[in-house]
Design an enzyme around this catalytic site. Structure first.
Site, PDB file in Angstrom:
ATOM      1  N   CYS A  33       0.432  -1.472  -0.168  1.00 60.79           N
ATOM      2  CA  CYS A  33       0.044  -0.091   0.411  1.00 60.79           C
ATOM      3  C   CYS A  33       0.450   1.226  -0.009  1.00 60.79           C
ATOM      4  O   CYS A  33       0.550   2.453  -0.424  1.00 60.79           O
ATOM      5  CB  CYS A  33      -1.063   0.360   1.329  1.00 60.79           C
ATOM      6  SG  CYS A  33       0.025  -0.038   2.952  1.00 60.79           S
ATOM      7  N   CYS A 102      -0.263  -5.549   7.676  1.00 60.00           N
ATOM      8  CA  CYS A 102      -0.060  -4.469   7.964  1.00 60.00           C
ATOM      9  C   CYS A 102       0.096  -4.560   9.559  1.00 60.00           C
ATOM     10  O   CYS A 102       1.373  -3.601  10.370  1.00 60.00           O
ATOM     11  CB  CYS A 102      -1.321  -3.368   8.302  1.00 60.00           C
ATOM     12  SG  CYS A 102      -2.619  -3.850   6.634  1.00 60.00           S
TER      13      CYS A 102
HETATM   14 FE1  FES Z   1      -1.107  -0.139   4.249  1.00 62.13          FE
HETATM   15 FE2  FES Z   1      -2.752  -1.394   6.340  1.00 62.13          FE
HETATM   16  S1  FES Z   1      -3.316  -0.434   4.594  1.00 62.13           S
HETATM   17  S2  FES Z   1       0.063  -0.074   6.689  1.00 62.13           S
END
Ligand code: FES
Length: 142
Positions: A33, A102
């Site tokens: 991400c 994450c």
């Molecule tokens: Fe980026 Fe969780 S979506 S750290």
């Protein structure tokens, strides 16, 4: 869906802040991400006496990194090195399967910070060898 425990920690983190004069730092990114996490450790006599984190990420990343800081404060370097993601889950509670990666960023950042402390090889030191670093420094001194 996030648990109430995770959401409560996300809304009221105690360790989400930068630290002045840390003993070491560790920064990692989430390639999925593009989010970034940096952990700060203050170490005295081989013991972590303070920890904080700056996390530009999702609810899980922020809540998990806050929980990790709570866990590492008071630990020796060896104890902190032995921590696993399960130790974070034990304090944080479960996270959605999609958010496990994450939530693991904090552990990776912690390992980097400990390595920096043990080897003296900080990310900042590496950056000083980069021509871009000196250009930025020249600009800020101008
Ligand atoms: Fe980026 Fe969780 S979506 S750290």
């Amino acid at each position: 869906m996030y648990s109430k425990k995770v959401l409560t920690r996300f809304e009221n983190p105690k360790h989400v802040k930068a630290m002045a004069n840390p003993s070491s730092t560790g920064q990692v990114g989430n390639p999925a991400c593009g989010d970034v996490m940096k952990i700060f450790l203050k170490i005295k006599d081989n013991q972590i006496i303070d920890a904080s984190v700056q996390t530009y990420g999702c609810v899980a990343a922020i809540a998990a990194s806050d929980a990790l800081c709570e866990i590492v404060i008071g630990k020796t370097i060896a104890e902190a090195e032995a921590l696993t993601f399960q130790d974070v889950l034990n304090v944080l509670g479960e996270v959605p399967q999609l958010k496990v990666h994450c939530s693991q960023l904090g552990i990776s950042a912690l390992k980097k910070a400990i390595n920096e402390y043990k080897t003296g090889n900080s990310e900042d030191q590496k950056c000083k060898t980069c021509p871009g670093y000196n250009k930025l420094k020249e600009k800020s001194n101008a």
